[in-house]
Design an enzyme around this catalytic site. Structure first.
Site, short mmCIF file in Angstrom:
data_model
loop_
_atom_site.label_atom_id
_atom_site.label_comp_id
_atom_site.label_asym_id
_atom_site.label_seq_id
_atom_site.Cartn_x
_atom_site.Cartn_y
_atom_site.Cartn_z
N LEU A 22 3.25 -4.95 1.83
CA LEU A 22 2.39 -6.10 2.04
C LEU A 22 1.01 -5.71 2.56
CD1 LEU A 22 4.80 -8.78 3.56
CD2 LEU A 22 3.73 -8.77 1.30
N CYS A 23 0.95 -4.62 3.33
CA CYS A 23 -0.36 -4.19 3.84
C CYS A 23 -1.27 -3.76 2.69
CB CYS A 23 -0.19 -3.06 4.84
SG CYS A 23 0.64 -1.60 4.19
N THR A 24 -0.70 -3.15 1.66
CA THR A 24 -1.49 -2.76 0.49
C THR A 24 -1.99 -3.99 -0.24
OG1 THR A 24 -0.25 -0.70 0.22
CG2 THR A 24 -1.46 -1.51 -1.70
N GLU A 32 -4.78 -5.70 2.05
CA GLU A 32 -5.98 -5.01 2.49
C GLU A 32 -6.58 -4.06 1.45
OE1 GLU A 32 -5.05 -3.04 6.12
OE2 GLU A 32 -4.30 -4.84 7.10
#
Length: 382
Positions: free
Chosen positions: A158-160, A163
């Site tokens: 999810l961070c990829t 962001e």
């Protein structure tokens, strides 16, 4: 165009009856779990071609192959052949596998009652790759025994997505998994609603433009969100033929059946190979009993906690019985059997240091048999 908007199950049934004289086809357009276990128990052979739990076509052919169930995956490019599209996907297979293995009943000596075995034939394709297999519960490996065969589903951190997106798929999944919930709140996303898919596509395009990422198209968006894998007609035909042949062998005993898994690879030439995979003797779904060892001091409550920790995907609120006696039951018998939770298992089993416990749970499709062994050395010292 006259079939546009109709259930594929209904259309397929009509086409088969038109092409094959004397065949009676009964379509069922619903989720497979909407049917009670008794529905599946009524058939002699179950043939699977599943790509998801949500979409399935059931064909009942009471002719030469009477009492045979065919499942046909719902595909975009529908063709009238039975089993024309078979996509690899473990979730739906796990569900029906649990149901069918749950039909197994055992004699007092632990041997399976032959009349409770429901054979399954399964086929699947993924592009130029495919497989067919024969599953005879309690005899050959079931899906759970060979779950490692299924390729892992593609997942993105999810961070990829939030962001640092680096591909069109990242932008699409961002719109699907993050932006939808933030903008449209509690509204449930439905990939089959055109307006929903168009919204995801437009959000993904805007995200891709922001990060200068090419490749976001409506077709690609549909493929990522729905996990669509292109169907190759030649692969489908080869796997479907193999499934039909194995079903014919079972129904007529005209030849030796497959043992027990055939793989097909057609990306660089044509290659097939048959492997006799081995059954997992400790399989939680199809084995005669999963071995579990405990200490002599273990109470029923402690055993239930141990089982839930050992099988977290299968057990949440178990009920336990031994030799027909309810040790602990949920529901109306919970108050009556609650005192047993604090008692030692060896006492509840009247001093026996081994035996078969029957565990039921709302997560299970059938009873789980536990081959329980108690530390005999400690038991003798008591």
């Amino acid at each position: 165009m006259k079939d546009v908007g109709k259930s594929k199950a209904t259309v397929a049934a009509e086409r088969v009856m038109q092409r094959v004289h004397g065949v009676s086809v009964t379509p069922h357009f619903c989720r497979i779990e909407d049917k009670p276990p008794e529905f599946y128990q009524a058939f002699h052979i179950i043939v699977l071609g599943l790509d998801s739990v949500e979409h399935i076509l059931l064909l009942k052919l009471p002719v030469m192959l009477d009492k045979v169930v065919f499942y046909h995956a719902m595909t975009t490019n529908f063709r009238s052949q039975i089993l024309s599209y078979l996509a690899i996907h473990p979730q739906a297979r796990s569900w029906i596998n649990g149901v069918v293995c749950g039909f197994l009943e055992y004699e007092d000596d632990g041997s399976v009652k032959q009349e409770t075995i429901k054979p399954m034939v399964d086929g699947g394709t993924e592009g130029f790759k495919g497989h067919s297999r024969v599953i005879i519960p309690s005899v050959t490996p079931c899906f759970q025994c060979t779950m490692w065969l299924f390729p892992p589903q593609t997942k993105f951190p999810l961070c990829t997505l939030a962001e640092t997106p680096r591909s069109a798929a990242h932008c699409i999944e961002w719109a699907h998994l993050i932006q939808w919930g933030q903008v449209r709140g509690a509204e449930v996303f439905d990939a089959d609603v055109p307006e929903h898919m168009k919204w995801i596509y437009e959000q993904a395009v805007a995200r891709a433009e922001l990060f200068n990422i090419p490749g976001v198209t409506l077709q690609h968006t549909q493929g990522v969100v729905k996990n669509i894998i292109p169907a190759i007609p030649s692969t489908n035909a080869i796997v479907a033929a193999s499934c039909a042949l194995e079903t014919l062998k079972m129904a007529t005993m005209c030849s030796t059946g497959m043992s027990n898994y055939m793989m097909y690879m057609g990306a660089a030439g044509i290659y097939t190979h048959t492997v006799a995979y081995e059954k997992d003797p400790e399989c939680i779904v199809c084995s005669a009993g999963v071995p579990v060892a405990i200490e002599e001091s273990t109470t029923l409550e402690e055993l239930m906690q141990q089982l839930c920790a050992q099988f977290p995907e299968k057990l949440a609120t178990p009920s336990v019985s031994f030799q027909g006696c309810n040790l602990y039951m949920r529901g109306i018998f919970e108050e009556e059997t609650r005192p047993n939770l604090a008692k030692r298992i060896i006492d509840l089993m009247e001093g026996a240091t081994s035996g078969v416990l029957i565990v039921n749970d709302k997560k299970l499709h059938g009873p789980l048999r536990i081959q329980l062994s108690i530390n005999a050395a400690q038991a003798m010292q008591t």
